[in-house]
Design a protein around this motif. Structure first.
Motif, PDB file in Angstrom:
ATOM      1  N   UNK A 255      14.232  24.438   9.923  1.00  0.00           N
ATOM      2  CA  UNK A 255      13.244  24.100   8.891  1.00  0.00           C
ATOM      3  C   UNK A 255      12.530  25.321   8.311  1.00  0.00           C
ATOM      4  N   UNK A 256      12.447  26.416   9.068  1.00  0.00           N
ATOM      5  CA  UNK A 256      11.735  27.581   8.522  1.00  0.00           C
ATOM      6  C   UNK A 256      12.632  28.391   7.580  1.00  0.00           C
ATOM      7  N   UNK A 257      13.885  27.927   7.409  1.00  0.00           N
ATOM      8  CA  UNK A 257      14.806  28.629   6.508  1.00  0.00           C
ATOM      9  C   UNK A 257      14.739  28.126   5.071  1.00  0.00           C
TER      10      UNK A 257
ATOM     11  N   UNK B 105       8.091  34.929   1.786  1.00  0.00           N
ATOM     12  CA  UNK B 105       9.381  34.844   2.488  1.00  0.00           C
ATOM     13  C   UNK B 105       9.452  35.767   3.696  1.00  0.00           C
ATOM     14  N   UNK B 106       8.863  36.940   3.550  1.00  0.00           N
ATOM     15  CA  UNK B 106       8.945  37.959   4.629  1.00  0.00           C
ATOM     16  C   UNK B 106       8.354  37.443   5.941  1.00  0.00           C
ATOM     17  N   UNK B 107       7.387  36.538   5.828  1.00  0.00           N
ATOM     18  CA  UNK B 107       6.689  36.086   7.038  1.00  0.00           C
ATOM     19  C   UNK B 107       7.400  34.940   7.763  1.00  0.00           C
ATOM     20  N   UNK B 108       8.531  34.476   7.255  1.00  0.00           N
ATOM     21  CA  UNK B 108       9.282  33.390   7.908  1.00  0.00           C
ATOM     22  C   UNK B 108       8.435  32.133   8.010  1.00  0.00           C
ATOM     23  N   UNK B 109       8.424  31.532   9.217  1.00  0.00           N
ATOM     24  CA  UNK B 109       7.695  30.266   9.408  1.00  0.00           C
ATOM     25  C   UNK B 109       6.220  30.387   8.992  1.00  0.00           C
ATOM     26  N   UNK B 110       5.642  31.576   9.163  1.00  0.00           N
ATOM     27  CA  UNK B 110       4.233  31.751   8.816  1.00  0.00           C
ATOM     28  C   UNK B 110       4.013  32.020   7.324  1.00  0.00           C
TER      29      UNK B 110
ATOM     30  N   UNK C  96      -2.946  28.476   2.893  1.00  0.00           N
ATOM     31  CA  UNK C  96      -1.733  29.208   2.550  1.00  0.00           C
ATOM     32  C   UNK C  96      -1.164  29.797   3.848  1.00  0.00           C
ATOM     33  N   UNK C  97       0.142  29.639   4.061  1.00  0.00           N
ATOM     34  CA  UNK C  97       0.772  30.180   5.277  1.00  0.00           C
ATOM     35  C   UNK C  97       0.830  29.182   6.430  1.00  0.00           C
TER      36      UNK C  97
ATOM     37  N   UNK D 254       4.130  20.886   8.613  1.00  0.00           N
ATOM     38  CA  UNK D 254       5.391  20.123   8.741  1.00  0.00           C
ATOM     39  C   UNK D 254       5.624  19.688  10.183  1.00  0.00           C
ATOM     40  N   UNK D 255       5.445  20.596  11.119  1.00  0.00           N
ATOM     41  CA  UNK D 255       5.725  20.277  12.531  1.00  0.00           C
ATOM     42  C   UNK D 255       4.765  19.211  13.067  1.00  0.00           C
TER      43      UNK D 255
END
Ligand code: COS
Length: 385
Positions: free
Chosen positions: A132-134, A172-177, A226-227, A233-234
């Motif tokens: 999901x973080x993708x 995008x750089x921060x991935x899931x965060x 934000x972030x 979602x989780x």
């Protein structure tokens, strides 16, 4: 079994059973065959107040919780889980607002949903299912606005819902965060819908793409901060997975009823087939599995509603895993009990078997549920994470 339902829950069960029998049963085959969304039944849900079941009274809801939703979805799913999904997926789209909305967002959106406005939750993309973080949908900051671009896939209630909780990448750089959750309204410019999917089961539900092309969303539509989109979602999925479990439970219970009824009327070798141990043992196993699933789903739903458990990920995943595997086994056995007739469209059990399959897949495949449970076990034992 006595599950000590509250008065509200008993009423919900009785009303949903009546809606199932009188309104859904006569039309379920049509909507399944036509792959069509049953707007008329959604109106019945709205008039009955079902959309407000899990919404606080101050926003015109009934003030119930996950357990109340579970009772409604289970009972409706006994007759048609595809139709019940209009309600369950609205709950999924509403939980982010209930859990993370500001007072202003709650007043604006929860009151509308309680009145019968359909909602939806948009996380999945073509290349981001289990991972999901993708997600690749972006939300680029532009003053007080965010510009959304990307496509969400397999979104339940898409096109029918007016209110969408959408997860997009703000960094995008921060991935899931780096993900952020937004409330997006249906008629926002730059927001359109893709093709309607032609599914194996739950065909009365609407499953479509959401397409965002330079869609401007004001920062006041952000849920939480934000972030925090991945956490939104989780936590939403932790809250909603017992809903999928109750859908699976309802399908299994419905299939069991059909199998028992058929076994009493179908005669072979001069006797009703329920008199043969080969059949009665199957029915006994099916009934035991259904009751075990029900007990687990109810306890999990009540535990979530109590709000005392800090981490509900494990039990929520367990309820979905167990109930959906039960639904697949029990519906497969129901088709077997009905034999050749079970394989035909004239009887509802083949539809129940088709409908059951998705409960092992959506809101996280059962492999992901095992992963969540396993990770929780390691964390709890203090050995890892
Ligand atoms: N509640 C709160 N926080 C959570 C959480 C939860 N249930 N699950 C994960 N997090 C947090 C983690 O603690 C971690 O935080 P930090 O960055 O502070 O460490 C962060 O979120 C990332 O977690 P993790 O590293 O576990 O993320 P992964 O990318 O490994 O993904 C799974 C974890 C597989 C569980 C997740 O991607 C998932 O649930 N996938 C299935 C998605 C799904 O159900 N799709 C269906 C869509 S709706 S039909």
């Amino acid at each position: 079994m006595d599950y000590q339902l509250t008065e509200l829950q008993t009423n919900i069960r009785d009303i949903c059973a009546q809606i199932g029998e009188e309104k859904i049963k006569p039309i379920r085959e049509h909507y399944d065959t036509a792959n069509e969304f049953p707007k008329e039944i959604m109106k019945v849900f709205a008039e009955t107040g079902l959309f407000g079941l899990f919404i606080e009274e101050k926003y015109n809801g009934m003030g119930g919780g996950v357990m109340d939703l579970v009772i409604a979805v289970e009972t409706l799913s006994k007759t048609c889980s595809g139709i019940a999904l209009g309600l369950a997926a609205t709950a999924l789209g509403t939980f982010p607002i209930i859990l993370f909305g500001t007072e202003e967002q709650k007043k604006k959106y929860l009151t509308r949903i309680a009145g019968g406005t359909i909602a939806a939750f948009a996380l999945t993309e073509a290349e981001a299912g289990s991972d999901a973080s993708g997600i690749k949908t972006t939300a680029k900051k532009d003053g007080d606005y965010f510009i959304l671009n990307g496509t969400k896939q397999w979104i339940t209630n898409a096109g029918e819902a007016e209110i969408y909780s959408v997860i997009a990448m703000t960094n995008k750089e921060k991935g899931a965060r780096g993900a952020t959750a937004f409330i997006v309204e249906k008629d926002t410019p730059g927001f359109t819908f893709g093709k309607k999917e032609n599914k194996m089961g739950i065909r009365a539900s609407a499953t479509r793409e959401l397409v965002f092309q330079d869609c401007r969303i004001h920062k006041s539509q952000i849920l939480a901060r934000e972030g925090m989109g991945f956490i939104v979602a989780m936590k939403t999925l932790d809250q909603s997975r017992p809903g999928v479990a109750s859908q699976a439970l309802g399908i299994a219970a419905g299939a069991l009823d059909e199998a028992v009824a058929y076994s009493k009327t179908r005669k072979q070798f001069g006797k009703p087939i329920c008199a043969f141990q080969g059949i009665s043992f199957m029915l006994a196993d099916m009934a035991t599995q259904v009751e075990a699933a029900r007990a687990l789903v109810y306890v999990v739903a009540r535990t979530i509603d109590k709000g005392e458990e800090k981490d509900i990920s494990k039990i929520s995943a367990m309820s979905k895993l167990f109930a959906s595997d039960t639904a697949m086994r029990v519906t497969t056995d129901a088709v077997q009990v009905l034999g050749g007739y079970g394989y035909m469209r004239e009887y509802p059990v083949e539809k129940m078997m088709r409908d059951a399959k998705i409960t092992q897949i959506y809101e996280g495949t059962n492999q992901i549920q095992r992963d969540v449970i396993g990770n929780c076990l390691v964390k709890e034992s203090g050995k890892g994470g």
